[in-house]
Scaffold this motif. Structure first.
Motif: not given
Length: 176
Positions: A40, A144-151, A154, A169, A171
């Motif tokens: 991702h 799709d990327v989960d918002d929690h995983d992306l945070e 980061k 990126d 994706t």
């Protein structure tokens, strides 16, 4: 007086139980990590490594561990001059959730399982010239990327002081 001693003993017991539950997270079991994964995002403190023809501009296909979990194979595609080249790299366990692999130099890496379908790989690459680069990748089982995983990804790149503008990126279209 006796009631106060009982309260102190009870409080000590409760605190002891709370502290014992605060152990560091366990190493993910290799069976949780084996299977199909997609790249991702990848970030590095050395953008040459993740640029379009860089050695870590890779489209992961799968991670497969052996039965003991002491070795693994990354299957991926490397995009070079617009062509997708299939490749694989073998890694060996050298410690608790620490692996090494020879690819574009020597890599030491570990996994952070962030969800059922989200995985972070943190790596240190020492290339043939002795230059050390740090890389953090967010992998997923879905498109799709989960918002929690992306945070969480980061957060990891901030730990290594990698600027967010160094995130590549994968994706968006144009993959392998």
């Amino acid at each position: 007086m006796r009631a106060n001693k009982m309260k102190v003993l009870f409080l000590t017991l409760v605190l002891g139980l709370v502290c014992s539950c605060q152990e560091s997270p366990a190493e993910p079991h290799h069976s949780q990590l084996s299977g199909e994964w997609k790249t991702h995002y990848i970030a590095s403190d050395n953008t040459e490594k993740t640029s379009e023809n860089g050695p870590f501009n890779v489209y992961l296909h799968s991670i497969n561990f052996n039965d003991k979990g002491d070795s693994l194979v990354f299957h991926f595609f490397l995009k070079n001059n617009g062509k997708c080249i299939e490749s694989s790299v073998t890694g060996t366990k050298i410690g608790n959730n620490v692996y090494t692999a020879d690819y574009a130099g020597v890599n030491r890496f570990h996994f952070i399982l962030v969800s059922d379908d989200g995985l972070i790989v943190v790596s240190e690459n020492e290339d043939e010239a002795g230059q050390i680069s740090r890389l953090v990748g967010l992998l997923g089982k879905e498109d799709d990327v989960d918002d929690h995983d992306l945070e969480r990804f980061k957060e990891e790149i901030r730990k290594f002081q990698i600027p967010e503008e160094n995130i590549v990126d994968f994706t968006k279209g144009g993959g392998c």
